[in-house]
Structure formats: structure tokens, C-alpha cells
Design a protein around this motif. Structure first.
Motif, PDB file in Angstrom:
ATOM      1  N   ASP A   1     -15.249  11.443   3.052  1.00  0.00           N
ATOM      2  CA  ASP A   1     -13.806  11.238   2.964  1.00  0.00           C
ATOM      3  C   ASP A   1     -13.355   9.983   3.698  1.00  0.00           C
ATOM      4  N   GLU A   2     -13.911   9.741   4.887  1.00  0.00           N
ATOM      5  CA  GLU A   2     -13.467   8.581   5.666  1.00  0.00           C
ATOM      6  C   GLU A   2     -13.832   7.274   4.972  1.00  0.00           C
ATOM      7  N   ASP A   3     -14.958   7.250   4.281  1.00  0.00           N
ATOM      8  CA  ASP A   3     -15.337   6.049   3.530  1.00  0.00           C
ATOM      9  C   ASP A   3     -14.423   5.852   2.325  1.00  0.00           C
ATOM     10  N   ALA A   4     -14.110   6.952   1.648  1.00  0.00           N
ATOM     11  CA  ALA A   4     -13.221   6.866   0.484  1.00  0.00           C
ATOM     12  C   ALA A   4     -11.842   6.366   0.897  1.00  0.00           C
ATOM     13  N   ARG A   5     -11.347   6.864   2.035  1.00  0.00           N
ATOM     14  CA  ARG A   5     -10.036   6.403   2.504  1.00  0.00           C
ATOM     15  C   ARG A   5     -10.068   4.923   2.866  1.00  0.00           C
ATOM     16  N   PHE A   6     -11.106   4.497   3.567  1.00  0.00           N
ATOM     17  CA  PHE A   6     -11.236   3.078   3.910  1.00  0.00           C
ATOM     18  C   PHE A   6     -11.236   2.215   2.657  1.00  0.00           C
ATOM     19  N   PHE A   7     -12.031   2.604   1.673  1.00  0.00           N
ATOM     20  CA  PHE A   7     -12.157   1.830   0.439  1.00  0.00           C
ATOM     21  C   PHE A   7     -10.813   1.690  -0.261  1.00  0.00           C
ATOM     22  N   HIS A   8     -10.137   2.806  -0.468  1.00  0.00           N
ATOM     23  CA  HIS A   8      -8.883   2.753  -1.204  1.00  0.00           C
ATOM     24  C   HIS A   8      -7.767   2.080  -0.404  1.00  0.00           C
ATOM     25  N   GLN A   9      -7.740   2.265   0.900  1.00  0.00           N
ATOM     26  CA  GLN A   9      -6.717   1.599   1.703  1.00  0.00           C
ATOM     27  C   GLN A   9      -6.909   0.089   1.715  1.00  0.00           C
ATOM     28  N   HIS A  10      -8.167  -0.343   1.731  1.00  0.00           N
ATOM     29  CA  HIS A  10      -8.443  -1.783   1.670  1.00  0.00           C
ATOM     30  C   HIS A  10      -7.971  -2.358   0.337  1.00  0.00           C
ATOM     31  N   LEU A  11      -8.237  -1.646  -0.743  1.00  0.00           N
ATOM     32  CA  LEU A  11      -7.793  -2.111  -2.047  1.00  0.00           C
ATOM     33  C   LEU A  11      -6.274  -2.132  -2.144  1.00  0.00           C
ATOM     34  N   LYS A  12      -5.626  -1.121  -1.601  1.00  0.00           N
ATOM     35  CA  LYS A  12      -4.164  -1.086  -1.628  1.00  0.00           C
ATOM     36  C   LYS A  12      -3.590  -2.275  -0.864  1.00  0.00           C
ATOM     37  N   GLY A  13      -4.198  -2.598   0.281  1.00  0.00           N
ATOM     38  CA  GLY A  13      -3.729  -3.745   1.040  1.00  0.00           C
ATOM     39  C   GLY A  13      -3.872  -5.047   0.277  1.00  0.00           C
ATOM     40  N   THR A  14      -4.975  -5.197  -0.430  1.00  0.00           N
ATOM     41  CA  THR A  14      -5.182  -6.400  -1.246  1.00  0.00           C
ATOM     42  C   THR A  14      -4.149  -6.480  -2.358  1.00  0.00           C
ATOM     43  N   CYS A  15      -3.911  -5.361  -3.032  1.00  0.00           N
ATOM     44  CA  CYS A  15      -2.940  -5.340  -4.135  1.00  0.00           C
ATOM     45  C   CYS A  15      -1.522  -5.606  -3.640  1.00  0.00           C
ATOM     46  N   ASP A  16      -1.163  -4.974  -2.528  1.00  0.00           N
ATOM     47  CA  ASP A  16       0.225  -5.048  -2.056  1.00  0.00           C
ATOM     48  C   ASP A  16       0.647  -6.455  -1.664  1.00  0.00           C
ATOM     49  N   LYS A  17      -0.315  -7.323  -1.354  1.00  0.00           N
ATOM     50  CA  LYS A  17       0.027  -8.703  -1.020  1.00  0.00           C
ATOM     51  C   LYS A  17       0.659  -9.432  -2.214  1.00  0.00           C
ATOM     52  N   TYR A  18       0.395  -8.925  -3.417  1.00  0.00           N
ATOM     53  CA  TYR A  18       0.846  -9.618  -4.624  1.00  0.00           C
ATOM     54  C   TYR A  18       1.906  -8.840  -5.393  1.00  0.00           C
ATOM     55  N   ASN A  19       1.774  -7.516  -5.419  1.00  0.00           N
ATOM     56  CA  ASN A  19       2.733  -6.716  -6.179  1.00  0.00           C
ATOM     57  C   ASN A  19       2.575  -5.256  -5.753  1.00  0.00           C
ATOM     58  N   ALA A  20       3.671  -4.654  -5.299  1.00  0.00           N
ATOM     59  CA  ALA A  20       3.614  -3.276  -4.803  1.00  0.00           C
ATOM     60  C   ALA A  20       3.234  -2.279  -5.900  1.00  0.00           C
ATOM     61  N   GLY A  21       3.411  -2.673  -7.147  1.00  0.00           N
ATOM     62  CA  GLY A  21       3.075  -1.767  -8.237  1.00  0.00           C
ATOM     63  C   GLY A  21       1.626  -1.835  -8.685  1.00  0.00           C
ATOM     64  N   PHE A  22       0.893  -2.829  -8.193  1.00  0.00           N
ATOM     65  CA  PHE A  22      -0.482  -3.003  -8.664  1.00  0.00           C
ATOM     66  C   PHE A  22      -1.366  -1.793  -8.345  1.00  0.00           C
ATOM     67  N   TYR A  23      -1.399  -1.388  -7.064  1.00  0.00           N
ATOM     68  CA  TYR A  23      -2.375  -0.366  -6.682  1.00  0.00           C
ATOM     69  C   TYR A  23      -2.193   0.946  -7.436  1.00  0.00           C
ATOM     70  N   PRO A  24      -1.004   1.547  -7.456  1.00  0.00           N
ATOM     71  CA  PRO A  24      -0.902   2.822  -8.187  1.00  0.00           C
ATOM     72  C   PRO A  24      -1.223   2.687  -9.670  1.00  0.00           C
ATOM     73  N   ARG A  25      -0.797   1.574 -10.273  1.00  0.00           N
ATOM     74  CA  ARG A  25      -1.071   1.386 -11.704  1.00  0.00           C
ATOM     75  C   ARG A  25      -2.556   1.153 -11.955  1.00  0.00           C
ATOM     76  N   PHE A  26      -3.173   0.307 -11.139  1.00  0.00           N
ATOM     77  CA  PHE A  26      -4.578  -0.039 -11.368  1.00  0.00           C
ATOM     78  C   PHE A  26      -5.514   1.083 -10.921  1.00  0.00           C
ATOM     79  N   LYS A  27      -5.097   1.883  -9.928  1.00  0.00           N
ATOM     80  CA  LYS A  27      -5.913   3.042  -9.544  1.00  0.00           C
ATOM     81  C   LYS A  27      -5.964   4.052 -10.682  1.00  0.00           C
ATOM     82  N   GLN A  28      -4.816   4.333 -11.283  1.00  0.00           N
ATOM     83  CA  GLN A  28      -4.796   5.263 -12.420  1.00  0.00           C
ATOM     84  C   GLN A  28      -5.645   4.725 -13.566  1.00  0.00           C
ATOM     85  N   TRP A  29      -5.566   3.420 -13.793  1.00  0.00           N
ATOM     86  CA  TRP A  29      -6.353   2.795 -14.852  1.00  0.00           C
ATOM     87  C   TRP A  29      -7.844   2.985 -14.581  1.00  0.00           C
ATOM     88  N   ALA A  30      -8.241   2.818 -13.303  1.00  0.00           N
ATOM     89  CA  ALA A  30      -9.654   3.002 -12.944  1.00  0.00           C
ATOM     90  C   ALA A  30     -10.077   4.453 -13.125  1.00  0.00           C
TER      91      ALA A  30
END
Length: 303
Positions: free
Chosen positions: A139-168
Motif C-alpha cells: 500500500d505504501e508503495d502504491a500511495r507513493f507512486f500515485h501521489q508522485h504522478l498526481k504532483g506531476t499532473c497538477d503542475k500543468y492541469n488539475a484535471g489531468f490526474y483524475p482523468r488520466f488515472k481513470q483512463w489507465a
């Protein structure tokens, strides 16, 4: 306008950065490089690392290809022009340690040069994604992974992470097994400029995603590489690898595009693991870590 030459040059630099970081992370193995040319136009740099301290098999491939699309691909992409240019980086790493996850990433750019004529709307887009396939879900690895991705996405568009996570979640799904390939990540395709998203921002996002790979995988490898494991856990790793192979051969769009555009077979299939096993009707014991991992291979988990 950002040119395809600039995109190509920046992607090649990111390939260099990732290869150097992975060699340092492993500490033993180095990449072998093969320069290849594609019949029909373009080519690439295939780089493979094997039999390392932790990296059993991995590829960090760059390509920049051009030519004419087949009718099958044109229908798939819903385009009318024949000519195309595509460049990108594709990465798959299979570790030798069952507590270290498989990881995949790609960033890519596609355009149809003839569409850039005066008075036409250019046909061009970015795509990409990164996803994680743990043999055992921590669980701790999964949280780290997804939080890192959310941080990368949020720098450009707050809607990226939820939309792209669902797509994945939807894309990296093994329909015939009714399970996800792993714990997902983000995935996107045909990303273009809009009123609130500049073309330069999309390109910068693509590069940021590519460069996030180093920090993510270095952290995950170092968290788990010194853990002990049993022969039974190694066997489970081989079974999880077989699921990975099934997805890539049956569903993966990149594999299909490479084969249908006369791509280089060795580069296309470098994503397959070196060893995998298919045991008939294998069922993990109730309450085991293997059973727990299977219970977490589903869509919609909010890590």
C-alpha cells in the motif's frame, strides 16, 4: 511552433538520462545499444539491459519513424491523410526480485505533416502514460507512486490526474481475466492544445512525465531490493509476468501500432519478460499475500 525536430531531440536526451540513471541504480549491468532503420522511413535506438543486480531485463527504446499509414491504421486512428511522423520513448523493466515491481512508461508524439498546409487544422497530438505492475501490492508503495504522478499532473492541469488515472484503469485491464494489469497509473492519448492548455504546456508535461520515471523507480527499487523472498514468492513472480505478457500480446495498442507500421520486431517485443509461467487453474491460498494482491487488481481504487 514546436517542431518535430525539437521534440525528437528532447526525447533522445530523456532516453540518455534514464539509461544513465538505471545503470547507476543497478550497479552492475549496462545498456547495449542497437541503431536501426525502418523500411519506409526513420529508425531508432534500442537499448536493452540484462542480467543485472536487480534489473533482469529492461528496455529503454527511442524511435522516430515516418512514412505512409496502412488503411487499417488510418481507420484505427480515424484520420484521412496517408503520411505520418511518430516519435517517442518506450520503457519496460522486469526486475529479478519479486518484491520489486515491473514498470512501464512511454511518451510519444504523432503528426501528419501534410495536414500542416495553409488553411488546414494540423493533425498532431501527444500521448503517453506510466503504470506499475507489482508482483506483490504494498500500500505504501502504491500511495507513493500515485501521489508522485498526481504532483506531476497538477503542475500543468488539475484535471489531468483524475482523468488520466481513470483512463489507465480502463486501458490496462485484462478483460479475459477481469483484472487490472497492476495498480494502474496514468494514461492519455491524442492530447492537443485547447483554449486553456497551450501546445507548449502539453510538450512540457510530456517531458516532465518522462523525467518522473527516474525518481519513481529509483525510490521503489531501493525500498524493496534488500527484502528476502522464498521460492514460492519467486514462482508467483513468474505467474504475474504471464499476465503482463497476455496483456501486451492481446490488448496493447503500441504493440499493434508497431506491428501494423512495419516496426522492428525485437524492439516491439522487448516488453515481454525473460521468463514467465502459466500454471493450470492456479488458486492462491485464502488469506495469503498472493490472494491479497489479486483482490487489489481492480479499477477505481483511490490510492
Amino acid at each position: 511552433m514546436i517542431s518535430k525536430e525539437q521534440i525528437t531531440a528532447d526525447y533522445k536526451q530523456i532516453q540518455d538520462e534514464i539509461c544513465a540513471a538505471l545503470e547507476h541504480l543497478d550497479g552492475k549491468a549496462g545498456f547495449e545499444e542497437e541503431i536501426w532503420e525502418r523500411d519506409g522511413g526513420g529508425g531508432g535506438r534500442t537499448r536493452v539491459i540484462q542480467n543485472g543486480n536487480i534489473l533482469e531485463k529492461g528496455g529503454v527504446n527511442f524511435s522516430a519513424v515516418h512514412g505512409e499509414l496502412s488503411d487499417v491504421v488510418k481507420r484505427s486512428l480515424k484520420v484521412e491523410q496517408n503520411d505520418f511522423f511518430a516519435t517517442g520513448i518506450s520503457i519496460v523493466i522486469h526486475p529479478n526480485h519479486p518484491m520489486v515491481p515491473i514498470i512501464h512508461m512511454n511518451i510519444r508524439y504523432f503528426e501528419m505533416p501534410s495536414s500542416f498546409a495553409d488553411g488546414q487544422q494540423p493533425v498532431r497530438w501527444f500521448g503517453g502514460g506510466i503504470d506499475l505492475t507489482p508482483h506483490y501490492v504494498f500500500d505504501e508503495d502504491a500511495r507513493f507512486f500515485h501521489q508522485h504522478l498526481k504532483g506531476t499532473c497538477d503542475k500543468y492541469n488539475a484535471g489531468f490526474y483524475p482523468r488520466f488515472k481513470q483512463w489507465a484503469d480502463d486501458y490496462f485491464y485484462i478483460k479475459h481475466r477481469q483484472e487490472t494489469r497492476g495498480i494502474g497509473g496514468i494514461f492519455y492519448d491524442k492530447l492537443v492544445s485547447t483554449d486553456d492548455l497551450a501546445w507548449t504546456d502539453i510538450f512540457e508535461f510530456s517531458k516532465s512525465l518522462g523525467r518522473s520515471f527516474i525518481d519513481i523507480y529509483t525510490e521503489l527499487v531501493n525500498r524493496n531490493r534488500d527484502k528476502s523472498y522464498t521460492d514460492q514468492q519467486k514462482e508467483w513472480q513468474y505467474l504475474r509476468r504471464s499476465r503482463y505478457a497476455e496483456f501486451n500480446l492481446v490488448y496493447d495498442a503500441g504493440t499493434k501500432f508497431g506491428l501494423e507500421t512495419n516496426g522492428r520486431i525485437e524492439s516491439i517485443l522487448m516488453s515481454l519478460p525473460p521468463t514467465a509461467k502459466w500454471l493450470y487453474n492456479f488458486q492462491p491460498e485464502d488469506g495469503s499475500e498472493e490472494a491479497r494482491t489479486l483482490s487489489l487488481l481492480k479499477k477505481g481504487i483511490n490510492w
